[in-house]
Design a protein around this motif. Structure first.
Motif, short mmCIF file in Angstrom:
data_model
loop_
_atom_site.label_atom_id
_atom_site.label_comp_id
_atom_site.label_asym_id
_atom_site.label_seq_id
_atom_site.Cartn_x
_atom_site.Cartn_y
_atom_site.Cartn_z
N PRO A 183 49.83 -45.92 -25.09
CA PRO A 183 50.08 -46.47 -23.75
C PRO A 183 49.23 -47.70 -23.47
O PRO A 183 48.08 -47.79 -23.89
N SER A 184 49.81 -48.66 -22.75
CA SER A 184 49.10 -49.90 -22.45
C SER A 184 48.94 -50.12 -20.95
O SER A 184 48.11 -50.93 -20.53
N TYR A 185 49.72 -49.42 -20.13
CA TYR A 185 49.67 -49.65 -18.69
C TYR A 185 48.52 -48.92 -18.02
O TYR A 185 48.10 -47.84 -18.46
N VAL A 186 48.02 -49.50 -16.94
CA VAL A 186 47.17 -48.79 -15.98
C VAL A 186 48.11 -48.25 -14.91
O VAL A 186 48.85 -49.02 -14.29
N TYR A 187 48.11 -46.94 -14.68
CA TYR A 187 48.96 -46.36 -13.65
C TYR A 187 48.16 -46.21 -12.37
O TYR A 187 47.02 -45.71 -12.38
N GLY A 188 48.75 -46.67 -11.27
CA GLY A 188 48.11 -46.55 -9.97
C GLY A 188 48.89 -45.63 -9.06
O GLY A 188 50.12 -45.57 -9.12
N ILE A 189 48.18 -44.92 -8.22
CA ILE A 189 48.83 -44.05 -7.23
C ILE A 189 47.93 -43.98 -6.00
O ILE A 189 46.69 -43.99 -6.12
N ARG A 190 48.53 -43.95 -4.83
CA ARG A 190 47.76 -43.88 -3.59
C ARG A 190 47.69 -42.43 -3.13
O ARG A 190 48.71 -41.80 -2.88
N ASP A 191 46.47 -41.93 -3.05
CA ASP A 191 46.22 -40.55 -2.63
C ASP A 191 45.82 -40.55 -1.15
O ASP A 191 45.01 -41.38 -0.72
N SER A 192 46.37 -39.61 -0.40
CA SER A 192 46.11 -39.58 1.05
C SER A 192 44.64 -39.33 1.38
O SER A 192 44.15 -39.75 2.42
N GLN A 193 43.92 -38.67 0.49
CA GLN A 193 42.51 -38.36 0.74
C GLN A 193 41.55 -39.30 0.02
O GLN A 193 40.53 -39.69 0.56
N ARG A 194 41.91 -39.69 -1.21
CA ARG A 194 40.98 -40.49 -2.02
C ARG A 194 41.35 -41.96 -2.10
O ARG A 194 40.64 -42.74 -2.71
N GLY A 195 42.45 -42.35 -1.46
CA GLY A 195 42.86 -43.74 -1.49
C GLY A 195 43.54 -44.11 -2.80
O GLY A 195 44.16 -43.28 -3.46
N GLN A 196 43.41 -45.37 -3.18
CA GLN A 196 44.06 -45.86 -4.40
C GLN A 196 43.32 -45.37 -5.64
O GLN A 196 42.11 -45.55 -5.77
N LEU A 197 44.06 -44.75 -6.56
CA LEU A 197 43.49 -44.26 -7.82
C LEU A 197 44.17 -44.99 -8.99
O LEU A 197 45.34 -45.35 -8.91
N PHE A 198 43.40 -45.17 -10.06
CA PHE A 198 43.93 -45.79 -11.26
C PHE A 198 43.66 -44.89 -12.46
O PHE A 198 42.58 -44.32 -12.60
N LYS A 199 44.66 -44.79 -13.32
CA LYS A 199 44.53 -44.04 -14.56
C LYS A 199 44.73 -45.02 -15.72
O LYS A 199 45.83 -45.51 -15.95
N HIS A 200 43.64 -45.31 -16.42
CA HIS A 200 43.69 -46.29 -17.50
C HIS A 200 44.33 -45.69 -18.76
O HIS A 200 44.33 -44.47 -18.94
N PRO A 201 44.84 -46.52 -19.64
CA PRO A 201 45.35 -45.99 -20.92
C PRO A 201 44.21 -45.36 -21.71
O PRO A 201 43.08 -45.84 -21.66
N TRP A 202 44.52 -44.28 -22.42
CA TRP A 202 43.46 -43.61 -23.15
C TRP A 202 42.90 -44.54 -24.24
O TRP A 202 43.59 -45.38 -24.79
N ALA A 203 41.62 -44.37 -24.51
CA ALA A 203 40.92 -45.22 -25.47
C ALA A 203 40.92 -44.62 -26.87
O ALA A 203 41.12 -45.31 -27.86
N ALA A 204 40.65 -43.31 -26.94
CA ALA A 204 40.52 -42.65 -28.25
C ALA A 204 40.80 -41.17 -28.11
O ALA A 204 40.70 -40.60 -27.02
N ARG A 205 41.13 -40.55 -29.23
CA ARG A 205 41.38 -39.11 -29.26
C ARG A 205 40.76 -38.51 -30.52
O ARG A 205 40.68 -39.16 -31.55
N SER A 206 40.38 -37.26 -30.38
CA SER A 206 39.86 -36.51 -31.53
C SER A 206 40.09 -35.03 -31.26
O SER A 206 40.48 -34.64 -30.16
N ILE A 207 39.85 -34.22 -32.26
CA ILE A 207 40.05 -32.78 -32.14
C ILE A 207 38.72 -32.10 -31.87
O ILE A 207 37.73 -32.34 -32.56
#
Length: 242
Positions: free
Chosen positions: A110-134
């Motif tokens: 994934p390359s996008y930053v996803y944004g969503i507006r939360d009624s309690q916490r305001g604007q939130l951003f979820k960045h694309p993951w950087a790395a994964r491991s087990i």
């Protein structure tokens, strides 16, 4: 919300990840055999560290970036400091585990930053993951790096989600970050690799690509113990490149 650095725990993802890891290790073994000196020469046989370096060289410029960050992490872990001591509480051979790790790139991550507006916490951003491991994978396991994530990139396009998360629209660009570090910087890259080592030796609990901030909290824990060493290693890297 900071960028996601995930540990993979799902059955299907784990199976796919293990298959990729086995293929990579098999390729490394073959490469080491092909490049091994013959008995008529006195040179030493390639060790595991040589094989990892050979794998990274095959990745071109991204491999050079990974190799540089890898060496910085090795320097941190093999010296007596608060960061290495913290990792050694989980595994006395944390440095050797890290040396044995293989690296793979997810080119379609994934390359996008996803944004969503939360009624309690305001604007939130979820960045694309950087790395994964087990989680608890141990020696000779693999770190999967997102080619489109903050290990390699400064910014990303924002896709704003509606409250029901059914629709999204482009909404400008945002700087990718790992905690307070900008993406595609030595500080961010070192932090990402230390975070994944934390999962691989069980120093950090599993996290996932969710909105609950577990990955960010794990990164904060890494920085609580390693921030000074990360800053020093990154500073030395910048000075050495001049």
């Amino acid at each position: 919300m900071a960028a996601n650095i995930d540990s993979v725990t799902g059955g299907r993802e784990r199976h796919q990840f293990l298959v990729r890891r086995q293929r990579l290790i098999a390729a490394a073994v073959l490469s080491c055999v092909l490049f091994a000196p013959s008995q008529s020469y006195p040179e030493r046989m390639p060790n595991k560290d040589d094989c990892v370096v050979l794998e990274l060289s095959a990745l071109g410029k991204p491999g050079d970036t990974i190799a540089r960050a890898r060496e910085q992490v090795i320097d941190i872990l093999q010296n007596g400091n608060a960061c290495s001591a913290w990792f050694q509480e989980a595994d006395p051979d944390a440095s050797e585990v890290f040396r044995s790790l293989h690296f793979e790139m997810e080119m379609k991550g994934p390359s996008y930053v996803y944004g969503i507006r939360d009624s309690q916490r305001g604007q939130l951003f979820k960045h694309p993951w950087a790395a994964r491991s087990i989680e608890n994978a141990g020696l000779n396991s693999t770190i999967l790096l997102n080619a489109n994530g903050p290990f390699f990139n400064h910014t990303s396009r924002i896709m704003q989600l509606d409250p029901g998360r059914m629709f999204m629209r482009p909404s400008g660009n945002l700087m990718l970050t790992i905690s307070s570090y900008n993406g595609d910087t030595p500080e961010a890259q070192i932090t990402i690799l230390l975070h994944e080592l934390g999962h691989i030796i069980g120093r950090l609990p599993a996290d996932a690509a969710s909105w609950d901030g577990r990955s960010s909290r794990n990164t904060s824990e890494v920085l609580r113990h390693c921030k000074t060493e990360i800053r020093t290693a990154a500073h030395n890297s910048s000075r050495g490149s001049n």
